[in-house]
Design a protein around this motif. Structure first.
Motif, PDB file in Angstrom:
ATOM      1  N   SER A 290     -13.847   4.442   3.212  1.00  0.00           N
ATOM      2  CA  SER A 290     -12.723   4.679   2.109  1.00  0.00           C
ATOM      3  C   SER A 290     -11.980   3.316   1.690  1.00  0.00           C
ATOM      4  CB  SER A 290     -11.731   5.501   2.957  1.00  0.00           C
ATOM      5  OG  SER A 290     -12.219   6.702   3.239  1.00  0.00           O
ATOM      6  N   HIS A 291     -12.047   2.340   2.639  1.00  0.00           N
ATOM      7  CA  HIS A 291     -11.654   0.985   2.099  1.00  0.00           C
ATOM      8  C   HIS A 291     -12.582   0.438   1.485  1.00  0.00           C
ATOM      9  CE1 HIS A 291     -10.685  -3.346   2.904  1.00  0.00           C
ATOM     10  NE2 HIS A 291      -9.385  -2.685   2.894  1.00  0.00           N
ATOM     11  N   LYS A 292     -13.775   0.510   1.698  1.00  0.00           N
ATOM     12  CA  LYS A 292     -14.698  -0.298   0.532  1.00  0.00           C
ATOM     13  C   LYS A 292     -14.876   0.453  -0.681  1.00  0.00           C
ATOM     14  CE  LYS A 292     -19.490  -1.593   0.439  1.00  0.00           C
ATOM     15  NZ  LYS A 292     -20.777  -1.378   1.203  1.00  0.00           N
ATOM     16  N   GLU A 293     -14.853   1.752  -0.668  1.00  0.00           N
ATOM     17  CA  GLU A 293     -14.925   2.452  -1.886  1.00  0.00           C
ATOM     18  C   GLU A 293     -13.566   2.161  -2.797  1.00  0.00           C
ATOM     19  OE1 GLU A 293     -17.289   4.401  -3.292  1.00  0.00           O
ATOM     20  OE2 GLU A 293     -18.372   5.142  -1.795  1.00  0.00           O
ATOM     21  N   THR A 294     -12.424   2.059  -2.329  1.00  0.00           N
ATOM     22  CA  THR A 294     -11.336   1.931  -3.210  1.00  0.00           C
ATOM     23  C   THR A 294     -11.159   0.296  -3.672  1.00  0.00           C
ATOM     24  OG1 THR A 294      -9.894   1.648  -0.980  1.00  0.00           O
ATOM     25  CG2 THR A 294     -10.139   3.923  -2.210  1.00  0.00           C
ATOM     26  N   THR A 295     -11.390  -0.535  -2.419  1.00  0.00           N
ATOM     27  CA  THR A 295     -11.222  -2.015  -2.772  1.00  0.00           C
ATOM     28  C   THR A 295     -12.359  -2.430  -3.704  1.00  0.00           C
ATOM     29  OG1 THR A 295     -12.267  -2.460  -0.770  1.00  0.00           O
ATOM     30  CG2 THR A 295     -10.148  -2.444  -0.684  1.00  0.00           C
ATOM     31  N   THR A 296     -13.424  -2.117  -3.644  1.00  0.00           N
ATOM     32  CA  THR A 296     -14.517  -2.394  -4.620  1.00  0.00           C
ATOM     33  C   THR A 296     -14.121  -1.723  -6.214  1.00  0.00           C
ATOM     34  OG1 THR A 296     -15.778  -0.619  -4.034  1.00  0.00           O
ATOM     35  CG2 THR A 296     -16.386  -2.554  -2.931  1.00  0.00           C
ATOM     36  N   ARG A 297     -13.299  -0.787  -6.019  1.00  0.00           N
ATOM     37  CA  ARG A 297     -13.079  -0.129  -7.541  1.00  0.00           C
ATOM     38  C   ARG A 297     -11.559  -0.813  -7.918  1.00  0.00           C
ATOM     39  NH1 ARG A 297     -15.991   3.585  -5.102  1.00  0.00           N
ATOM     40  NH2 ARG A 297     -17.219   5.037  -6.541  1.00  0.00           N
ATOM     41  N   GLY A 298     -11.122  -1.725  -7.272  1.00  0.00           N
ATOM     42  CA  GLY A 298      -9.780  -2.484  -7.878  1.00  0.00           C
ATOM     43  C   GLY A 298      -8.531  -2.381  -6.893  1.00  0.00           C
ATOM     44  N   ALA A 299      -8.695  -1.676  -5.765  1.00  0.00           N
ATOM     45  CA  ALA A 299      -7.556  -1.632  -4.973  1.00  0.00           C
ATOM     46  C   ALA A 299      -7.205  -2.865  -4.069  1.00  0.00           C
ATOM     47  CB  ALA A 299      -7.404  -0.407  -4.094  1.00  0.00           C
ATOM     48  N   LYS A 300      -5.850  -3.324  -3.934  1.00  0.00           N
ATOM     49  CA  LYS A 300      -5.550  -4.291  -3.192  1.00  0.00           C
ATOM     50  C   LYS A 300      -5.395  -3.919  -1.879  1.00  0.00           C
ATOM     51  CE  LYS A 300      -2.114  -7.689  -2.277  1.00  0.00           C
ATOM     52  NZ  LYS A 300      -0.363  -8.066  -2.629  1.00  0.00           N
ATOM     53  N   SER A 301      -6.257  -4.823  -0.869  1.00  0.00           N
ATOM     54  CA  SER A 301      -6.305  -4.157   0.622  1.00  0.00           C
ATOM     55  C   SER A 301      -4.710  -4.364   1.139  1.00  0.00           C
ATOM     56  CB  SER A 301      -7.250  -5.143   1.292  1.00  0.00           C
ATOM     57  OG  SER A 301      -7.180  -4.775   2.653  1.00  0.00           O
ATOM     58  N   TYR A 302      -4.409  -3.672   1.909  1.00  0.00           N
ATOM     59  CA  TYR A 302      -3.176  -3.762   2.768  1.00  0.00           C
ATOM     60  C   TYR A 302      -3.761  -4.195   3.995  1.00  0.00           C
ATOM     61  CZ  TYR A 302       0.937  -2.441   5.308  1.00  0.00           C
ATOM     62  OH  TYR A 302       2.124  -2.297   5.921  1.00  0.00           O
ATOM     63  N   PHE A 303      -4.732  -3.525   4.764  1.00  0.00           N
ATOM     64  CA  PHE A 303      -5.338  -4.196   5.797  1.00  0.00           C
ATOM     65  C   PHE A 303      -6.948  -3.593   5.858  1.00  0.00           C
ATOM     66  CE2 PHE A 303      -3.240  -0.621   7.690  1.00  0.00           C
ATOM     67  CZ  PHE A 303      -4.149   0.044   8.308  1.00  0.00           C
ATOM     68  N   GLU A 304      -7.790  -4.626   6.563  1.00  0.00           N
ATOM     69  CA  GLU A 304      -8.982  -4.197   6.756  1.00  0.00           C
ATOM     70  C   GLU A 304      -9.075  -3.381   7.773  1.00  0.00           C
ATOM     71  OE1 GLU A 304     -11.822  -5.780   5.192  1.00  0.00           O
ATOM     72  OE2 GLU A 304     -10.383  -6.895   3.900  1.00  0.00           O
ATOM     73  N   PRO A 305     -10.351  -2.525   7.688  1.00  0.00           N
ATOM     74  CA  PRO A 305     -10.616  -1.241   8.702  1.00  0.00           C
ATOM     75  C   PRO A 305     -10.377  -2.106  10.315  1.00  0.00           C
ATOM     76  CG  PRO A 305     -12.227  -1.426   7.151  1.00  0.00           C
ATOM     77  CD  PRO A 305     -11.363  -2.689   6.623  1.00  0.00           C
ATOM     78  N   LYS A 306      -9.780  -1.191  10.940  1.00  0.00           N
ATOM     79  CA  LYS A 306      -9.740  -1.617  12.427  1.00  0.00           C
ATOM     80  C   LYS A 306      -9.768  -0.539  13.332  1.00  0.00           C
ATOM     81  CE  LYS A 306      -4.277  -1.527  12.167  1.00  0.00           C
ATOM     82  NZ  LYS A 306      -3.116  -2.179  12.358  1.00  0.00           N
TER      83      LYS A 306
ATOM     84  N   LEU B 277      -8.512   2.933  11.464  1.00  0.00           N
ATOM     85  CA  LEU B 277      -7.612   2.725  10.312  1.00  0.00           C
ATOM     86  C   LEU B 277      -7.975   1.883   9.408  1.00  0.00           C
ATOM     87  CD1 LEU B 277      -4.374   2.844  12.370  1.00  0.00           C
ATOM     88  CD2 LEU B 277      -5.318   4.839  11.462  1.00  0.00           C
ATOM     89  N   SER B 278      -7.467   2.158   7.970  1.00  0.00           N
ATOM     90  CA  SER B 278      -7.779   0.872   6.827  1.00  0.00           C
ATOM     91  C   SER B 278      -6.458   1.146   5.971  1.00  0.00           C
ATOM     92  CB  SER B 278      -9.084   0.968   6.186  1.00  0.00           C
ATOM     93  OG  SER B 278      -9.236   2.046   5.623  1.00  0.00           O
ATOM     94  N   GLY B 279      -6.112   0.347   4.990  1.00  0.00           N
ATOM     95  CA  GLY B 279      -5.207   0.408   4.173  1.00  0.00           C
ATOM     96  C   GLY B 279      -5.295  -0.072   2.715  1.00  0.00           C
ATOM     97  N   ILE B 280      -4.544   0.252   1.832  1.00  0.00           N
ATOM     98  CA  ILE B 280      -4.647  -0.131   0.532  1.00  0.00           C
ATOM     99  C   ILE B 280      -3.231   0.025  -0.102  1.00  0.00           C
ATOM    100  CG2 ILE B 280      -7.120   0.124   0.039  1.00  0.00           C
ATOM    101  CD1 ILE B 280      -6.014   2.750  -1.755  1.00  0.00           C
ATOM    102  N   HIS B 281      -3.021  -0.762  -0.964  1.00  0.00           N
ATOM    103  CA  HIS B 281      -1.322  -0.975  -1.730  1.00  0.00           C
ATOM    104  C   HIS B 281      -1.721  -0.125  -2.791  1.00  0.00           C
ATOM    105  CE1 HIS B 281       0.407  -4.514   0.252  1.00  0.00           C
ATOM    106  NE2 HIS B 281      -0.826  -4.962   0.318  1.00  0.00           N
ATOM    107  N   THR B 282      -0.280   0.537  -3.265  1.00  0.00           N
ATOM    108  CA  THR B 282      -0.354   1.519  -4.458  1.00  0.00           C
ATOM    109  C   THR B 282       0.918   0.900  -5.164  1.00  0.00           C
ATOM    110  OG1 THR B 282       0.955   3.066  -3.387  1.00  0.00           O
ATOM    111  CG2 THR B 282      -1.402   3.381  -3.234  1.00  0.00           C
TER     112      THR B 282
END
Length: 380
Positions: A113-129, A140-145
């Motif tokens: 989910s993190h890879k799919e969204t960040t490669t499409r332009g989302a800014k990472s909130y944190f990498e998968p952990k 868990l992983s996260g993106i900014h909105t």
């Protein structure tokens, strides 16, 4: 147990135009940053019927913040407060007051989910952990909105503990009865002038959502104020995000008031579903929750507009519950006054009787009720 079988949840909306490449299985939890998590937890338990689930703080080895987890059916709230001065949570509370920081989404694969969204332009909130304890692991992983709101992707298929690693069971003596809240129907975001389309495009491009419905300033306006809104949904319909922006009006709209006091974009309200809105709202009112009211004249011709309903009109009238109908059925809804000191976040209670819409027929009465509250606050 933390694992909830949300796959059995049958929501009425499906959006075949959405790509659903993540995919999203449901809302995992909503985290609010608050000034006093212990007291906020008591409020959501006593007034809203949430049950204690889990706790993290000094006793669990967490030194910088404390978190209380509450649950009612498929709704989970996490209330977090800082334990020291400075830091992200303090800055968030100083800027926004209490408010939603995290809209966590349940997924099969948080790394994907993190890879799919960040490669499409989302800014990472944190990498998968990966978090692990004796009960298993959570990824868990996260993106900014919009604004400072973030999405955290939660992969918990291999976890059998109470919530997630780092938390322990919270089992206080005080456990008030639930009020019949079932799941999160939708979560509404307020964004700034001319930002609605930008964030709708974000959800379409980055997360594979598609537009479900839109409302312009002709749909959502009164004599004084107006706003625009579009509803974005994922394919299975379990995640629905209406996005609001201000529109030109004679006076300051509720969206402008929100942005002024929240200091930017953020979550305006959560819509919580019930199977019996009369019982739920009666219980909430008895516990001190305050709702917006509409004039008695609203009910004089409401059945002419919406047609036959299963419920008696009188208790709906007494409670101030609104009614609307679409091609699929009807819905019942009511909105609280702001539940925080700042006039920002509120909560909607909704019961769907087949309807897939969002109460367009009630917009004028609802927004006039909000304007009366704004006028009392001196912010209209």
């Amino acid at each position: 147990m933390a694992t909830v079988d949300k796959s059995s949840l049958k929501l009425p909306i499906e959006n075949p135009e959405a790509q659903d490449f993540l995919p999203l299985l449901g809302t995992d939890y909503i985290e609010l940053y608050v000034g006093n998590a212990k007291q906020s937890a008591y409020y959501y338990m006593a007034a809203w019927g949430f049950r204690p689930l889990a706790y993290a703080g000094l006793e669990t080895g967490q030194k910088d913040k404390v978190s209380y987890v509450l649950q009612q059916d498929k709704i989970r709230l996490v209330l977090s407060s800082p334990l020291q001065s400075g830091g992200e949570i303090n800055k968030h509370i100083d800027a926004h007051g209490d408010g939603v920081k995290v809209v966590a989404l349940w997924v099969d694969n948080a790394t994907k989910s993190h890879k799919e969204t960040t490669t499409r332009g989302a800014k990472s909130y944190f990498e998968p952990k990966t978090l692990e304890d004796q009960h298993g692991k959570v990824v868990l992983s996260g993106i900014h909105t919009y604004g400072e709101t973030v999405h955290v992707f939660v992969e918990r298929g291999d976890y059998k503990g109470v919530f997630m690693p780092g938390f322990r069971k919270w089992d206080p003596f005080y456990k008030p009865a639930e009020v019949g809240l079932k799941y999160i129907d939708h979560i509404v975001g307020n964004v700034g002038w001319n930002e609605m389309n930008k964030w709708c495009q974000f959800y379409a491009k980055v997360m594979g959502f598609a537009q479900l419905v839109s409302f312009d300033d002709k749909d959502i306006s009164t004599e004084y104020t107006a706003l625009m809104s579009k509803v974005m949904s994922n394919g299975n319909g379990r995640i629905k995000f209406p996005i609001n922006e201000p529109a030109e009006g004679r006076k300051k709209s509720q969206i402008e008031e929100y942005i002024d006091f929240y200091n930017g974009a953020g979550v305006q309200h959560m819509a919580l579903a019930t199977d019996n809105i009369i019982e739920t709202v009666t219980a909430l009112k008895n516990r001190g929750v305050e709702f917006l009211t509409v004039p008695a004249s609203y009910y004089e011709d409401v059945l002419d507009r919406v047609g036959q309903i299963d419920e008696d009109l009188e208790p709906l009238r007494e409670l101030g519950i609104l009614i609307d109908r679409d091609d699929e059925g009807y819905l019942l809804q009511i909105f609280t006054k702001p539940i925080l000191d700042r006039p920002t976040m509120f909560i909607e209670i909704i019961q769907r009787k087949g309807a897939k819409s969002f109460g367009k027929g009630n917009f004028k009465a609802l927004f006039e009720a909000i304007e009366r509250e704004q006028e009392a606050r001196g912010t209209l």
